[in-house]
Design a protein around this motif. Structure first.
Motif, PDB file in Angstrom:
ATOM      1  N   UNK A 195     -43.496  48.912  30.914  1.00  0.00           N
ATOM      2  CA  UNK A 195     -44.281  50.074  31.288  1.00  0.00           C
ATOM      3  C   UNK A 195     -45.030  50.734  30.111  1.00  0.00           C
ATOM      4  N   UNK A 196     -44.265  50.892  29.001  1.00  0.00           N
ATOM      5  CA  UNK A 196     -44.866  51.467  27.810  1.00  0.00           C
ATOM      6  C   UNK A 196     -45.539  50.373  27.250  1.00  0.00           C
ATOM      7  N   UNK A 197     -45.321  49.244  27.324  1.00  0.00           N
ATOM      8  CA  UNK A 197     -46.290  48.371  26.725  1.00  0.00           C
ATOM      9  C   UNK A 197     -47.672  48.235  27.210  1.00  0.00           C
ATOM     10  N   UNK A 198     -47.768  48.295  28.539  1.00  0.00           N
ATOM     11  CA  UNK A 198     -49.076  48.576  29.479  1.00  0.00           C
ATOM     12  C   UNK A 198     -49.681  49.863  28.978  1.00  0.00           C
ATOM     13  N   UNK A 199     -48.954  50.855  28.954  1.00  0.00           N
ATOM     14  CA  UNK A 199     -49.425  52.148  28.771  1.00  0.00           C
ATOM     15  C   UNK A 199     -50.212  52.317  27.354  1.00  0.00           C
ATOM     16  N   UNK A 200     -49.619  51.760  26.289  1.00  0.00           N
ATOM     17  CA  UNK A 200     -50.233  51.400  24.842  1.00  0.00           C
ATOM     18  C   UNK A 200     -51.457  50.744  25.097  1.00  0.00           C
ATOM     19  N   UNK A 201     -51.680  49.590  25.974  1.00  0.00           N
ATOM     20  CA  UNK A 201     -52.673  48.755  25.939  1.00  0.00           C
ATOM     21  C   UNK A 201     -53.802  49.208  26.723  1.00  0.00           C
ATOM     22  N   UNK A 202     -53.425  50.032  27.747  1.00  0.00           N
ATOM     23  CA  UNK A 202     -54.395  50.755  28.542  1.00  0.00           C
ATOM     24  C   UNK A 202     -54.818  51.882  27.842  1.00  0.00           C
ATOM     25  N   UNK A 203     -54.375  52.526  27.167  1.00  0.00           N
ATOM     26  CA  UNK A 203     -54.873  53.794  26.397  1.00  0.00           C
ATOM     27  C   UNK A 203     -55.485  53.416  25.110  1.00  0.00           C
ATOM     28  N   UNK A 204     -55.299  51.968  24.889  1.00  0.00           N
ATOM     29  CA  UNK A 204     -55.814  51.343  23.244  1.00  0.00           C
ATOM     30  C   UNK A 204     -55.124  52.582  22.296  1.00  0.00           C
ATOM     31  N   UNK A 205     -53.803  52.798  22.531  1.00  0.00           N
ATOM     32  CA  UNK A 205     -52.992  53.908  21.758  1.00  0.00           C
ATOM     33  C   UNK A 205     -52.574  52.948  20.389  1.00  0.00           C
ATOM     34  N   UNK A 206     -52.090  53.430  19.486  1.00  0.00           N
ATOM     35  CA  UNK A 206     -51.485  52.996  18.047  1.00  0.00           C
ATOM     36  C   UNK A 206     -52.248  51.722  17.649  1.00  0.00           C
ATOM     37  N   UNK A 207     -53.834  51.643  18.140  1.00  0.00           N
ATOM     38  CA  UNK A 207     -54.268  50.338  17.595  1.00  0.00           C
ATOM     39  C   UNK A 207     -53.889  49.144  18.356  1.00  0.00           C
ATOM     40  N   UNK A 208     -53.454  49.390  19.718  1.00  0.00           N
ATOM     41  CA  UNK A 208     -52.953  48.248  20.431  1.00  0.00           C
ATOM     42  C   UNK A 208     -54.247  47.394  21.023  1.00  0.00           C
ATOM     43  N   UNK A 209     -54.317  46.121  20.800  1.00  0.00           N
ATOM     44  CA  UNK A 209     -55.407  45.329  21.225  1.00  0.00           C
ATOM     45  C   UNK A 209     -54.691  44.487  22.266  1.00  0.00           C
ATOM     46  N   UNK A 210     -53.442  43.781  22.183  1.00  0.00           N
ATOM     47  CA  UNK A 210     -52.661  42.891  23.112  1.00  0.00           C
ATOM     48  C   UNK A 210     -51.293  43.481  22.800  1.00  0.00           C
ATOM     49  N   UNK A 211     -50.554  43.955  23.853  1.00  0.00           N
ATOM     50  CA  UNK A 211     -49.274  43.871  23.721  1.00  0.00           C
ATOM     51  C   UNK A 211     -48.629  42.592  24.507  1.00  0.00           C
ATOM     52  N   UNK A 212     -47.737  42.109  23.555  1.00  0.00           N
ATOM     53  CA  UNK A 212     -47.196  40.692  24.011  1.00  0.00           C
ATOM     54  C   UNK A 212     -45.751  40.628  24.366  1.00  0.00           C
ATOM     55  N   UNK A 213     -45.103  40.263  25.357  1.00  0.00           N
ATOM     56  CA  UNK A 213     -43.836  40.461  25.885  1.00  0.00           C
ATOM     57  C   UNK A 213     -43.086  39.075  25.458  1.00  0.00           C
ATOM     58  N   UNK A 214     -41.858  39.368  24.945  1.00  0.00           N
ATOM     59  CA  UNK A 214     -41.014  38.305  24.591  1.00  0.00           C
ATOM     60  C   UNK A 214     -39.870  38.339  25.455  1.00  0.00           C
ATOM     61  N   UNK A 215     -40.148  37.782  26.814  1.00  0.00           N
ATOM     62  CA  UNK A 215     -39.012  37.920  27.854  1.00  0.00           C
ATOM     63  C   UNK A 215     -37.540  37.520  27.250  1.00  0.00           C
ATOM     64  N   UNK A 258     -52.240  34.233  44.676  1.00  0.00           N
ATOM     65  CA  UNK A 258     -50.968  34.772  44.749  1.00  0.00           C
ATOM     66  C   UNK A 258     -49.783  34.128  44.037  1.00  0.00           C
ATOM     67  N   UNK A 259     -50.227  33.545  42.883  1.00  0.00           N
ATOM     68  CA  UNK A 259     -49.159  33.103  42.156  1.00  0.00           C
ATOM     69  C   UNK A 259     -48.556  34.188  41.197  1.00  0.00           C
ATOM     70  N   UNK A 260     -47.106  34.179  41.132  1.00  0.00           N
ATOM     71  CA  UNK A 260     -46.437  35.254  40.462  1.00  0.00           C
ATOM     72  C   UNK A 260     -46.765  35.051  38.779  1.00  0.00           C
ATOM     73  N   UNK A 261     -46.939  36.080  38.499  1.00  0.00           N
ATOM     74  CA  UNK A 261     -47.215  36.037  36.920  1.00  0.00           C
ATOM     75  C   UNK A 261     -46.318  35.830  35.855  1.00  0.00           C
ATOM     76  N   UNK A 262     -46.639  35.808  34.745  1.00  0.00           N
ATOM     77  CA  UNK A 262     -45.937  35.402  33.826  1.00  0.00           C
ATOM     78  C   UNK A 262     -45.130  36.455  32.970  1.00  0.00           C
ATOM     79  N   UNK A 263     -45.010  37.699  33.172  1.00  0.00           N
ATOM     80  CA  UNK A 263     -44.414  38.647  32.551  1.00  0.00           C
ATOM     81  C   UNK A 263     -42.815  38.591  33.269  1.00  0.00           C
ATOM     82  N   UNK A 264     -42.358  37.485  33.055  1.00  0.00           N
ATOM     83  CA  UNK A 264     -41.020  37.202  33.706  1.00  0.00           C
ATOM     84  C   UNK A 264     -40.264  36.144  32.965  1.00  0.00           C
TER      85      UNK A 264
END
Ligand SMILES: NC(=O)c1ccc[n+]([C@@H]2O[C@H](COP(=O)([O-])OP(=O)(O)OC[C@H]3O[C@@H](n4cnc5c(N)ncnc54)[C@H](O)[C@@H]3O)[C@@H](O)[C@H]2O)c1
Ligand SMILES: [Zn+2]
Ligand SMILES: [Zn+2]
Length: 384
Positions: free
Chosen positions: A364-384, A134-140
């Motif tokens: 949300x868009x970054x995850x859609x890219x990753x989930x759909x493997x769109x635009x050659x996405x291997x990992x979306x990396x967020x920079x909060x 139950x640890x809060x995640x790092x997308x923050x």
């Protein structure tokens, strides 16, 4: 602070949430600089995982700057740049002392759920609200890191954030895959899945001296990366008879070591059981192919995340062929110092996996890219 929250099946949104605070003397607070998507997030995102609640923060592969330290923290000071192991472990229980950090007895406050699901409690993992603590995640903007002297690692200066962030999860997973497989010089190693985990397994197998490393997937951009960065051969599973081709490339025997880095999103189930089983149980399509293809007496390693029950598991082939099967969540605390060292010496490169770098607002868009493997996405990396 702002955080990327799960709102319901397939729904994510950036919300204002309370800032994390030090709770225990061994905690630190980290200002997040990089936080990556991972294949393990996909079952969470889809809503297939029990116990997830609206407002939970995802993300477990991250790097940042220490801003606060608890009274008993010895190894970190404000201002340090650290990469944090995705797995939460105490560092002092019997399992941690054996180096089995992901199995830590104290790493998860929701251990009772893990015990009910798997017979024994396991360690925790950031951004896994279900059975893993139950640890809060790092997308923050900030994250609380418990047991920081065990789970956070100072990043050597010349290393870029984009390289070092993968020491949190994908690189230790891949390294562990090759180690559990016992990869030795001269081996033929097959890896199912050319996501970040599969690609880093392939790199690890090369570094351990494998003669041939063959990566299997259906996304040409991912396979191309495995060729360029891991020196791997590749197979497109929709255009190839994978077992036949692997036998051909391994002296007719089958690979010595087969690593599955796919998990429950496995595509291309060919059997009736997979089609009928869809939605009822997890489908171990790549695991099954690995077991059938592996040479007699060889080793199969399951890195892909499975949480429950699977259909049509080939126990007969495992017994009859004398296979060794390993599965584990990564014991990153055991591998991260060495991986950071290899990254600093340019023996291990990972930044190419960060194909998309986006602000948290575009989560949300970054995850859609990753989930759909769109635009050659291997990992979306967020920079909060
Ligand atoms: N053991 C651990 O500690 C650990 C750590 C991180 C991730 N994981 C798990 O490892 C798996 C891979 O992670 P990732 O981030 O690289 O995921 P990913 O989703 O980015 O990549 C998975 C890849 O598998 C491919 N694939 C699907 N079906 C296949 C098949 N039948 N044969 C071959 N390839 C197939 C997909 O096309 C995709 O490229 C996931 O299940 C993830 O949860 C485990
Ligand atoms: Zn992960
Ligand atoms: Zn422990």
């Amino acid at each position: 602070m702002r955080a990327l929250c799960w709102e319901g099946a397939g729904e994510l949104a950036v919300r204002q949430v309370p800032d994390p605070e030090l709770r225990n003397a061994g905690d630190i607070i980290v200002r997040v600089r990089r936080s990556a998507t991972c294949g393990a997030d996909l079952p969470l995102l889809s809503g297939r995982t029990p116990f997830l609640a609206a407002g939970d923060v995802l993300g477990h592969e991250f790097l940042g700057e220490v801003v606060e330290v608890g009274a008993e923290v010895r190894g970190h000071r404000p201002g340090d740049r650290v990469v944090v192991c995705a797995a939460v472990a105490c560092g002092s229980c019997w399992y941690c002392r054996q180096g089995l950090y992901a199995s830590c007895d104290n790493g998860s406050p929701t251990a009772a759920r893990a015990e009910a699901a798997w017979g024994q409690p396991t360690g925790g993992c950031f951004g896994h609200p279900a059975a893993l603590g139950g640890f809060a995640g790092s997308h923050a903007e900030y994250a609380r890191v418990p047991y920081a002297d065990t789970g956070a690692f100072r990043v050597p200066e010349p290393l870029s954030d984009d390289r070092a962030v993968f020491a949190s999860d994908a690189a230790p997973s891949g390294w562990m895959g090759a180690e559990l497989g016992g990869v030795r010089p001269g081996d033929v190693v097959a890896v199912w899945g050319a996501g970040a985990v599969g690609q880093l397994t392939a790199q690890a197998a090369r570094l351990r001296g494998a003669d041939r490393v063959i990566v299997i997937d259906r996304h040409p951009e991912r396979l191309g990366m495995a060729e360029r960065h891991a020196g791997a051969e590749t197979l497109h599973f929709e255009h190839t008879d994978v077992p036949a081709e692997l036998r051909e490339r391994s002296g007719g025997r089958g690979p010595d070591v087969c690593v599955e880095a796919v998990g429950t999103d496995a595509a291309a189930g060919r059997s009736l059981a997979d089609r009928f089983g869809a939605g009822r149980a997890e489908r171990p399509i790549a695991v099954r192919e690995a077991v059938y293809t592996c040479r007699k007496g060889g080793t199969v390693v399951v890195l892909g995340t499975f949480a429950g029950f699977v259909d049509t598991f080939p126990l007969g082939a495992i017994m009859q062929k004398g296979l060794t099967v390993h599965g584990a969540r990564q014991h990153g605390q055991r591998y991260i110092p060495r991986l950071l060292n290899m990254m600093a010496r340019d023996q291990l490169a990972t930044e190419h996996l960060a194909t998309h770098r986006l602000p948290l607002e575009q989560g949300a868009g970054g995850y859609a890219l990753f989930r759909d493997r769109a635009d050659g996405c291997v990992r979306t990396v967020f920079t909060p």
